[in-house]
Design a protein around this motif. Structure first.
Motif, PDB file in Angstrom:
ATOM      1  N   CYS A  32       0.895  -1.173   0.123  1.00 15.22           N
ATOM      2  CA  CYS A  32      -0.009   0.053  -0.004  1.00 15.22           C
ATOM      3  C   CYS A  32       0.854   0.957  -0.008  1.00 15.22           C
ATOM      4  N   LEU A  33       1.972   1.354   0.730  1.00 20.07           N
ATOM      5  CA  LEU A  33       2.819   2.462   0.804  1.00 20.07           C
ATOM      6  C   LEU A  33       3.736   2.538  -0.466  1.00 20.07           C
ATOM      7  N   GLU A  34       3.978   1.554  -1.081  1.00 19.13           N
ATOM      8  CA  GLU A  34       4.579   1.564  -2.351  1.00 19.13           C
ATOM      9  C   GLU A  34       3.868   2.389  -3.539  1.00 19.13           C
ATOM     10  N   HIS A  35       2.547   1.936  -3.494  1.00 15.86           N
ATOM     11  CA  HIS A  35       1.438   2.364  -4.029  1.00 15.86           C
ATOM     12  C   HIS A  35       1.201   3.874  -4.162  1.00 15.86           C
ATOM     13  N   LEU A  36       1.102   4.461  -2.717  1.00 14.94           N
ATOM     14  CA  LEU A  36       0.908   5.824  -2.386  1.00 14.94           C
ATOM     15  C   LEU A  36       2.214   6.652  -2.792  1.00 14.94           C
ATOM     16  N   LYS A  37       3.307   6.042  -3.241  1.00 16.99           N
ATOM     17  CA  LYS A  37       4.385   6.598  -3.547  1.00 16.99           C
ATOM     18  C   LYS A  37       4.439   6.840  -5.058  1.00 16.99           C
ATOM     19  N   LYS A  38       3.626   6.170  -5.832  1.00 17.20           N
ATOM     20  CA  LYS A  38       3.427   6.531  -7.210  1.00 17.20           C
ATOM     21  C   LYS A  38       3.255   7.808  -7.496  1.00 17.20           C
ATOM     22  N   LYS A  39       2.554   8.672  -6.654  1.00 16.69           N
ATOM     23  CA  LYS A  39       2.204  10.025  -6.871  1.00 16.69           C
ATOM     24  C   LYS A  39       3.275  10.935  -5.955  1.00 16.69           C
ATOM     25  N   ASP A  40       3.412  12.131  -6.555  1.00 12.79           N
ATOM     26  CA  ASP A  40       4.323  13.114  -5.843  1.00 12.79           C
ATOM     27  C   ASP A  40       3.879  13.615  -4.558  1.00 12.79           C
ATOM     28  N   LYS A  41       2.412  13.770  -4.620  1.00 14.16           N
ATOM     29  CA  LYS A  41       1.987  14.489  -3.530  1.00 14.16           C
ATOM     30  C   LYS A  41       2.185  13.762  -2.179  1.00 14.16           C
ATOM     31  N   PRO A  42       2.568  14.445  -1.092  1.00 15.71           N
ATOM     32  CA  PRO A  42       2.651  13.737   0.161  1.00 15.71           C
ATOM     33  C   PRO A  42       1.169  12.887   0.795  1.00 15.71           C
ATOM     34  N   PHE A  43       1.752  11.750   1.439  1.00 19.43           N
ATOM     35  CA  PHE A  43       0.502  11.081   1.941  1.00 19.43           C
ATOM     36  C   PHE A  43       0.781  11.011   3.410  1.00 19.43           C
ATOM     37  N   ARG A  44      -0.659  10.525   4.200  1.00 18.73           N
ATOM     38  CA  ARG A  44      -0.381  10.719   5.780  1.00 18.73           C
ATOM     39  C   ARG A  44      -0.632   9.094   6.093  1.00 18.73           C
ATOM     40  N   VAL A  45       0.041   8.646   7.173  1.00 16.66           N
ATOM     41  CA  VAL A  45       0.232   7.196   7.751  1.00 16.66           C
ATOM     42  C   VAL A  45      -0.400   7.515   9.038  1.00 16.66           C
ATOM     43  N   ILE A  46      -1.408   6.557   9.423  1.00 14.57           N
ATOM     44  CA  ILE A  46      -1.920   6.656  10.779  1.00 14.57           C
ATOM     45  C   ILE A  46      -1.938   5.278  11.298  1.00 14.57           C
ATOM     46  N   ASP A  47      -1.209   4.842  12.224  1.00 19.20           N
ATOM     47  CA  ASP A  47      -1.095   3.695  12.770  1.00 19.20           C
ATOM     48  C   ASP A  47      -1.642   3.582  14.245  1.00 19.20           C
ATOM     49  N   THR A  48      -2.734   3.154  14.357  1.00 12.82           N
ATOM     50  CA  THR A  48      -3.551   3.451  15.725  1.00 12.82           C
ATOM     51  C   THR A  48      -3.154   2.631  16.985  1.00 12.82           C
TER      52      THR A  48
END
Ligand SMILES: C[S@@+](CC[C@H](N)C(=O)[O-])C[C@H]1O[C@@H](n2cnc3c(N)ncnc32)[C@H](O)[C@@H]1O
Length: 297
Positions: free
Chosen positions: A24-40
């Motif tokens: 999932c993280l690798e996929h999110l990196k396919k776009k330049d815009k930053p993303f957020r990870v929330i690990d509860t």
């Protein structure tokens, strides 16, 4: 709170869960815009497999150690590559001595502009996490209840991101608590990717959770049915007593590539990590409407 993930780090359930979040993280990196990870429910981030706890309960030997020792077909290698890359980085020039928890996977795969929020209720573990990531500007640690935090954090500023909900299931009502906490969060962040881990100790409790969640999401067209995926793995007959025999994840808004990757990975994991008769797997994308694919050994 007696649960210590150090006893279980690197077991079969971790391998599946961590392979999924790394993809999932690798996929999110396919776009330049930053993303957020929330690990509860973050744990301590990194596990020493030579520690007393890991030695007393060496579940990793039947998990990540077997994966590393086995011959891996190309499609399996591709599905595991992001996770195994992190494991290799942690064990340079040594045998298998360290295994990453979900925070370490996120910290190593995310980019400097991405943001990672880790919640851990156990005060000592939260301090360990805080110290571990003190110099990593993209990581923020909160010593608080992840369920309560989730409601407050979502939607984050970033449109895209990953939420991992991975509770210890010490409490008999954990499945109900999880459902209660995630529905308002999903409602507020329908573009986020959510990964919910649950054990297959009580198969009907898991089924109630999965079907309840899927029906709620699909009703009122919150999410299209194909954007919900469930991946389960069991290493022996689920009816056997004793140690955890099966577990898996429900993923909302999975990367479009994940289903094919899991279709290659799950049968291989079930065969490679089997601990007796009755190991198996299932992958389905139409929860409650009949499984898309089910297999068993
Ligand atoms: C299964 S472990 C997490 C493992 C971690 N996500 C990983 O994959 O490496 C669950 C953790 O949740 C913590 N915990 C229990 N209840 C919690 C709560 N309400 N909020 C946040 N953390 C909690 C426990 O102390 C434990 O460290």
């Amino acid at each position: 709170m007696n649960y210590r993930h150090a006893f279980h780090a690197g077991n079969f359930a971790d391998v599946l869960k961590h392979a999924v979040i790394a993809q999932c993280l690798e996929h999110l990196k396919k776009k330049d815009k930053p993303f957020r990870v929330i690990d509860t429910h973050a744990g301590i981030g990194l596990y020493d497999l030579t520690s007393d706890q890991a030695r007393r309960s060496p579940e990793f030997k039947d998990g990540i150690a077997r994966v590393l020792d086995a011959e891996r077909p190309d499609a399996v290698e591709a599905a595991l590559a992001p996770l195994l890359g992190v494991v290799a980085d942690l064990n340079r020039s040594r045998g298998l001595e360290a295994y990453p928890g979900s925070p370490e996977i996120a910290a190593r795969l995310a980019r400097p502009a991405d943001r990672i929020q880790l919640c851990e209720l156990h005060q000592e573990d939260a301090r360990t996490l805080d110290q571990r990531y003190a110099k990593d500007a993209k990581v923020k640690v909160e010593a608080r209840d992840g369920y309560k935090a989730l409601k407050a954090i979502v939607p984050p500023r970033e449109k895209r991101g990953l939420v991992l909900v991975d509770p210890p299931f010490e409490d008999r009502d954990e499945m109900a608590h999880m459902a209660e906490a995630i529905m308002p969060a999903l409602e507020k962040w329908l573009t986020g990717t959510f990964v919910f881990w649950r054990p297959l100790k009580d198969i009907w409790a898991a089924e109630r959770f999965d079907v309840g969640l899927a029906e709620w999401l699909i009703s009122e067209q919150r999410i299209e049915p194909e954007k919900i995926l469930r991946a389960d793995l069991w290493v022996r007959d689920l009816s056997t007593e004793g140690k955890l025999a099966g577990a898996g994840v429900v993923i909302v808004n999975p990367p479009y590539t994940l289903e094919a990757q899991l279709l290659a990975l799950l049968p291989w994991l079930a065969e490679t990590l089997a601990q007796g008769e009755g190991a198996g797997w299932r992958l389905d994308g139409a929860i409650g409407e009949g499984s898309l694919m089910v297999d068993e050994f």
